[in-house]
Design a protein around this motif. Structure first.
Motif, PDB file in Angstrom:
ATOM      1  N   ASP A 113       6.260 -83.495 -23.066  1.00 53.77           N
ATOM      2  CA  ASP A 113       6.880 -83.711 -24.371  1.00 53.77           C
ATOM      3  C   ASP A 113       7.185 -82.347 -24.958  1.00 53.77           C
ATOM      4  OD1 ASP A 113       7.848 -84.734 -26.727  1.00 53.77           O
ATOM      5  OD2 ASP A 113       5.891 -85.189 -27.583  1.00 53.77           O
ATOM      6  N   GLY A 114       8.424 -81.898 -24.774  1.00 53.86           N
ATOM      7  CA  GLY A 114       8.782 -80.550 -25.211  1.00 53.86           C
ATOM      8  C   GLY A 114       8.052 -79.520 -24.392  1.00 53.86           C
ATOM      9  N   ASP A 115       7.313 -78.608 -25.054  1.00 51.15           N
ATOM     10  CA  ASP A 115       6.567 -77.590 -24.329  1.00 51.15           C
ATOM     11  C   ASP A 115       5.082 -77.931 -24.223  1.00 51.15           C
ATOM     12  OD1 ASP A 115       5.529 -77.026 -26.858  1.00 51.15           O
ATOM     13  OD2 ASP A 115       6.918 -75.380 -27.207  1.00 51.15           O
ATOM     14  N   GLU A 116       4.761 -79.225 -24.391  1.00 51.63           N
ATOM     15  CA  GLU A 116       3.382 -79.684 -24.274  1.00 51.63           C
ATOM     16  C   GLU A 116       3.293 -80.833 -23.280  1.00 51.63           C
ATOM     17  OE1 GLU A 116       1.325 -79.012 -28.590  1.00 51.63           O
ATOM     18  OE2 GLU A 116       2.671 -80.736 -28.407  1.00 51.63           O
ATOM     19  N   ILE A 117       2.084 -81.026 -22.739  1.00 52.66           N
ATOM     20  CA  ILE A 117       1.826 -82.240 -21.975  1.00 52.66           C
ATOM     21  C   ILE A 117       1.031 -83.181 -22.864  1.00 52.66           C
ATOM     22  CG2 ILE A 117       1.902 -81.148 -19.714  1.00 52.66           C
ATOM     23  CD1 ILE A 117      -1.211 -81.274 -19.715  1.00 52.66           C
ATOM     24  N   VAL A 118       1.229 -84.476 -22.658  1.00 52.92           N
ATOM     25  CA  VAL A 118       0.502 -85.507 -23.388  1.00 52.92           C
ATOM     26  C   VAL A 118      -0.228 -86.367 -22.361  1.00 52.92           C
ATOM     27  CG1 VAL A 118       0.634 -87.419 -25.006  1.00 52.92           C
ATOM     28  CG2 VAL A 118       2.283 -85.550 -25.167  1.00 52.92           C
ATOM     29  N   TYR A 119      -1.543 -86.477 -22.503  1.00 56.77           N
ATOM     30  CA  TYR A 119      -2.331 -87.292 -21.582  1.00 56.77           C
ATOM     31  C   TYR A 119      -2.054 -88.770 -21.841  1.00 56.77           C
ATOM     32  CZ  TYR A 119      -5.133 -83.351 -19.938  1.00 56.77           C
ATOM     33  OH  TYR A 119      -5.544 -82.177 -19.346  1.00 56.77           O
ATOM     34  N   VAL A 120      -1.708 -89.508 -20.777  1.00 56.87           N
ATOM     35  CA  VAL A 120      -1.415 -90.937 -20.899  1.00 56.87           C
ATOM     36  C   VAL A 120      -2.406 -91.800 -20.130  1.00 56.87           C
ATOM     37  CG1 VAL A 120       1.040 -90.575 -21.352  1.00 56.87           C
ATOM     38  CG2 VAL A 120       0.251 -90.830 -18.990  1.00 56.87           C
ATOM     39  N   ALA A 121      -3.229 -91.187 -19.301  1.00 62.02           N
ATOM     40  CA  ALA A 121      -4.279 -91.918 -18.577  1.00 62.02           C
ATOM     41  C   ALA A 121      -5.338 -90.904 -18.155  1.00 62.02           C
ATOM     42  CB  ALA A 121      -3.721 -92.642 -17.356  1.00 62.02           C
ATOM     43  N   ARG A 122      -6.576 -91.360 -18.080  1.00 63.03           N
ATOM     44  CA  ARG A 122      -7.655 -90.442 -17.697  1.00 63.03           C
ATOM     45  C   ARG A 122      -8.846 -91.234 -17.161  1.00 63.03           C
ATOM     46  NH1 ARG A 122      -9.668 -85.460 -17.673  1.00 63.03           N
ATOM     47  NH2 ARG A 122     -11.754 -85.020 -18.482  1.00 63.03           N
ATOM     48  N   VAL A 131     -13.424 -78.657 -25.063  1.00 61.65           N
ATOM     49  CA  VAL A 131     -12.675 -79.566 -25.926  1.00 61.65           C
ATOM     50  C   VAL A 131     -12.544 -80.910 -25.212  1.00 61.65           C
ATOM     51  CG1 VAL A 131     -10.491 -79.988 -27.082  1.00 61.65           C
ATOM     52  CG2 VAL A 131     -11.397 -77.662 -26.961  1.00 61.65           C
ATOM     53  N   GLY A 132     -12.869 -81.990 -25.905  1.00 60.47           N
ATOM     54  CA  GLY A 132     -12.779 -83.304 -25.291  1.00 60.47           C
ATOM     55  C   GLY A 132     -11.344 -83.677 -24.972  1.00 60.47           C
ATOM     56  N   ILE A 133     -11.156 -84.301 -23.807  1.00 58.48           N
ATOM     57  CA  ILE A 133      -9.833 -84.745 -23.366  1.00 58.48           C
ATOM     58  C   ILE A 133      -9.819 -86.265 -23.342  1.00 58.48           C
ATOM     59  CG2 ILE A 133      -8.195 -84.789 -21.467  1.00 58.48           C
ATOM     60  CD1 ILE A 133      -8.315 -82.110 -22.747  1.00 58.48           C
ATOM     61  N   SER A 134      -8.783 -86.855 -23.917  1.00 62.77           N
ATOM     62  CA  SER A 134      -8.629 -88.307 -23.901  1.00 62.77           C
ATOM     63  C   SER A 134      -7.142 -88.620 -23.935  1.00 62.77           C
ATOM     64  CB  SER A 134      -9.339 -88.937 -25.100  1.00 62.77           C
ATOM     65  OG  SER A 134      -8.802 -88.434 -26.310  1.00 62.77           O
ATOM     66  N   VAL A 135      -6.815 -89.899 -23.807  1.00 66.35           N
ATOM     67  CA  VAL A 135      -5.416 -90.316 -23.899  1.00 66.35           C
ATOM     68  C   VAL A 135      -4.861 -89.894 -25.265  1.00 66.35           C
ATOM     69  CG1 VAL A 135      -3.869 -92.302 -24.011  1.00 66.35           C
ATOM     70  CG2 VAL A 135      -5.679 -92.220 -22.291  1.00 66.35           C
ATOM     71  N   GLY A 136      -3.717 -89.226 -25.240  1.00 63.80           N
ATOM     72  CA  GLY A 136      -3.113 -88.723 -26.465  1.00 63.80           C
ATOM     73  C   GLY A 136      -3.322 -87.240 -26.687  1.00 63.80           C
ATOM     74  N   THR A 137      -4.285 -86.638 -25.980  1.00 65.31           N
ATOM     75  CA  THR A 137      -4.520 -85.195 -26.109  1.00 65.31           C
ATOM     76  C   THR A 137      -3.282 -84.423 -25.668  1.00 65.31           C
ATOM     77  OG1 THR A 137      -6.898 -85.384 -25.789  1.00 65.31           O
ATOM     78  CG2 THR A 137      -5.917 -83.262 -25.278  1.00 65.31           C
ATOM     79  N   ARG A 138      -2.982 -83.359 -26.388  1.00 62.72           N
ATOM     80  CA  ARG A 138      -1.858 -82.489 -26.060  1.00 62.72           C
ATOM     81  C   ARG A 138      -2.370 -81.099 -25.690  1.00 62.72           C
ATOM     82  NH1 ARG A 138       3.387 -83.628 -27.994  1.00 62.72           N
ATOM     83  NH2 ARG A 138       3.563 -85.765 -28.752  1.00 62.72           N
ATOM     84  N   LEU A 139      -1.766 -80.510 -24.666  1.00 58.20           N
ATOM     85  CA  LEU A 139      -2.108 -79.155 -24.253  1.00 58.20           C
ATOM     86  C   LEU A 139      -0.817 -78.412 -23.908  1.00 58.20           C
ATOM     87  CD1 LEU A 139      -5.189 -79.782 -21.923  1.00 58.20           C
ATOM     88  CD2 LEU A 139      -5.224 -78.832 -24.236  1.00 58.20           C
ATOM     89  N   PRO A 140      -0.843 -77.072 -23.956  1.00 61.51           N
ATOM     90  CA  PRO A 140       0.361 -76.312 -23.596  1.00 61.51           C
ATOM     91  C   PRO A 140       0.774 -76.574 -22.142  1.00 61.51           C
ATOM     92  CG  PRO A 140      -1.254 -74.911 -24.701  1.00 61.51           C
ATOM     93  CD  PRO A 140      -1.950 -76.196 -24.383  1.00 61.51           C
ATOM     94  N   ALA A 141       2.044 -76.784 -21.926  1.00 62.54           N
ATOM     95  CA  ALA A 141       2.522 -77.052 -20.564  1.00 62.54           C
ATOM     96  C   ALA A 141       2.477 -75.808 -19.689  1.00 62.54           C
ATOM     97  CB  ALA A 141       3.942 -77.610 -20.610  1.00 62.54           C
ATOM     98  N   THR A 142       2.643 -74.640 -20.289  1.00 62.96           N
ATOM     99  CA  THR A 142       2.788 -73.422 -19.487  1.00 62.96           C
ATOM    100  C   THR A 142       1.513 -72.995 -18.781  1.00 62.96           C
ATOM    101  OG1 THR A 142       2.361 -72.075 -21.457  1.00 62.96           O
ATOM    102  CG2 THR A 142       4.670 -72.519 -20.900  1.00 62.96           C
ATOM    103  N   CYS A 143       0.343 -73.405 -19.282  1.00 66.32           N
ATOM    104  CA  CYS A 143      -0.909 -72.936 -18.676  1.00 66.32           C
ATOM    105  C   CYS A 143      -1.788 -74.080 -18.195  1.00 66.32           C
ATOM    106  CB  CYS A 143      -1.682 -72.037 -19.642  1.00 66.32           C
ATOM    107  SG  CYS A 143      -2.126 -72.835 -21.206  1.00 66.32           S
ATOM    108  N   THR A 144      -1.174 -75.231 -17.904  1.00 71.49           N
ATOM    109  CA  THR A 144      -1.897 -76.366 -17.339  1.00 71.49           C
ATOM    110  C   THR A 144      -1.267 -76.748 -16.013  1.00 71.49           C
ATOM    111  OG1 THR A 144      -0.500 -77.860 -18.641  1.00 71.49           O
ATOM    112  CG2 THR A 144      -2.651 -77.301 -19.563  1.00 71.49           C
TER     113      THR A 144
END
Length: 257
Positions: A113-122, A131-144
């Motif tokens: 989503d733009g320059d971020e990733i959005v978690y849709v399943a985990r 940092v807790g990760i769950s569905v809906g979490t956003r992180l920078p795309a460039t370093c993941t």
């Protein structure tokens, strides 16, 4: 980050766009905002920001103590509408759960989503990040790892434009932040079909990702396995994890058609 609101055509509902922008400016760092805060974050006038907030309050999507506003759980209906209307997410969840059970490591799926990733399943077997990760979490795309796989699937010129305008935070001493280095990593991901992150997102964390594609070769999402660097350095990710990740990738390709 402020944004520009432009009337595109008479079918474009500018008011709806502004309301969605107001919702989007709330996050973990901005859980409670005044109308002035919202105006600053969105680029709206204070009067417009205030009207949007009042509308959200009256429709049950926000609440206020008279000064600060915050979102209510009703906003979750918007995210659930996406998750429940996209069959791919259920397929991803099922495959990830089998993968995590087989390897004993956490696995995830995300979209770009733009320059971020959005978690849709985990499927999490243990907490590996501070940092807790769950569905809906956003992180920078460039370093993941999933972000690089998804960026690598774009036409190179489009990927370059996204990388150039992305914030590119230096999260650790290992994080790639220079555009040429990131583009080289994308080229490697494009060539090998996978991407590895070695402690760029957080010290002690490694991950490996592959794309999820349909029968026409379109990249729909990315899946990854994230684990501890002391147990799975990059070489071990390739030898021990990648074959199982690719098996999940092949299964998803058959299921999504």
């Amino acid at each position: 980050m402020t944004q520009s609101f432009t009337q595109i055509d008479r079918d474009h509902m500018l008011g709806l766009e502004k309301g969605l922008a107001v919702i989007a400016c709330f996050d973990s760092a901005h859980a409670r905002l005044t109308s002035a805060d919202v105006a600053r974050l969105t680029g709206l006038t204070r009067a417009t920001a205030r009207r949007c907030l009042i509308t959200l309050e009256r429709t049950g999507y926000a609440e206020t103590d008279g000064r600060y506003y915050r979102l209510t759980p009703r906003v979750l209906k918007l995210g659930y509408a996406y998750l429940s209307s996209t069959p791919l997410n259920a397929v991803l969840q099922t495959v990830l759960e089998r993968l995590s059970e087989a390897i004993g490591e956490s696995s995830s799926a995300s979209i770009l989503d733009g320059d971020e990733i959005v978690y849709v399943a985990r499927a999490a077997t243990k907490r590996i990040m501070s940092v807790g990760i769950s569905v809906g979490t956003r992180l920078p795309a460039t370093c993941t790892s999933m972000g690089r796989v998804l960026l690598a699937a774009l036409p190179p010129a489009e990927a370059l434009a996204l990388v150039e305008k992305a914030p590119r935070p230096s999260l650790t001493a290992r994080t790639l932040t220079e555009v040429p280095a990131i583009m080289a990593a994308l080229a490697a991901a494009r060539e090998t079909g996978h991407a590895i992150i070695d402690q760029e997102l957080e010290i002690g964390l490694t991950s490996i990702a592959v794309p999820v594609t349909d029968s026409r070769g379109r990249t729909l999402a990315a899946i990854n396995v994230g684990t501890q660097a002391n147990r799975f350095p990059p070489a071990a990710l390739i030898s021990d994890i990648l074959p199982k990740l690719k098996a999940a990738q092949d299964e998803l390709a058959r299921l999504v058609g």
